[in-house]
Design an enzyme around this catalytic site. Sequence first.
Site: not given
Ligand code: NAD
Length: 263
Positions: A117, A185, A215
């Site tokens: 992001a 993050n 941000h």
């Molecule tokens: N770097 C960045 O700027 C940034 C920005 C946004 C999100 N993120 C990260 O990206 C990650 C994912 O975001 P999202 O919006 O897709 O989240 P989300 O909650 O929509 O998706 C996470 C998925 O992981 C699955 N899951 C959970 N435990 C699991 C397991 N043991 N095995 C397999 N699948 C499993 C869940 O069922 C869910 O579908 C977030 O946790 C966040 O840390 C980072």
Amino acid sequence: MDASEIKKVGIAGLGALGSAVTRALLAGIDGLRLECASELNPPDEFDIEIVDFETLAARCDIIVECLPPAIVPKLAEAVFAEGKTLVLISSCAFLMFPEIQKMHDLSTSRVLVPSGALAGLDGVKGLKELGIEKSVIASTKPPRGFEGAPYVDKMGINLAQIESKTRIFEGSALEAAKGFPANVNVAATLSLAGIGAEQTRVEIWADPQAKGNSHEITVTGEFSTLHARIENRPDPANPKSSMLAAQSIVAVLRDMNNALVVL
Ligand SMILES: NC(=O)c1ccc[n+]([C@@H]2O[C@H](COP(=O)([O-])OP(=O)(O)OC[C@H]3O[C@@H](n4cnc5c(N)ncnc54)[C@H](O)[C@@H]3O)[C@@H](O)[C@H]2O)c1
């Protein structure tokens, strides 16, 4: 491209980000093929084989992590054991779980951290070559975006009573990772690109007037000062996430085989 040169990609987590990346792979990215995925509740949208982390790591060349941060150590262990490439979007996991760094030090795996992001990391990397004096990130969200954060609970901050833009936290990225694990993050990514989690400063602001998450980074070196500001509107599929983060993963995947790459 020869079929043997096509790299197999696996997606860990088919939530908001993982689904967006899956759509892009199914639409076609040069040199890459979607092989399989790991997901606890696979969406009906995709006809894709669901496997465990060990199988994902064994069968794929590139594993894209889109999981809740708490699950990342388990995935990293499986990917590092196979020496495969990990595209890590939950960069906060590096700060929250030091064992990931230790496991990575012992492996031959590459870890690629997309800009997520955030923006401006190209300049941060350039400045780092000359020495960064100060690196600060200020993140602003509506107060409800901080509900459940351990720091908010510990300090007894009443988010509902915040009526104007208010700084609710100031500290290192390491401290922010403990206090605001769901919101850190961007700070973690800036730390990894710049001067590390102890030196990178984080300010967290709650603003009832904010429409989304913004941000601002300020990074100072001897010859340049870099300011970057980014405003992200919430991802309809997950209001806590951002569309830009998903597309930054897609951009990393495209760059794997692009003949012209802008870094
Ligand atoms: N770097 C960045 O700027 C940034 C920005 C946004 C999100 N993120 C990260 O990206 C990650 C994912 O975001 P999202 O919006 O897709 O989240 P989300 O909650 O929509 O998706 C996470 C998925 O992981 C699955 N899951 C959970 N435990 C699991 C397991 N043991 N095995 C397999 N699948 C499993 C869940 O069922 C869910 O579908 C977030 O946790 C966040 O840390 C980072």
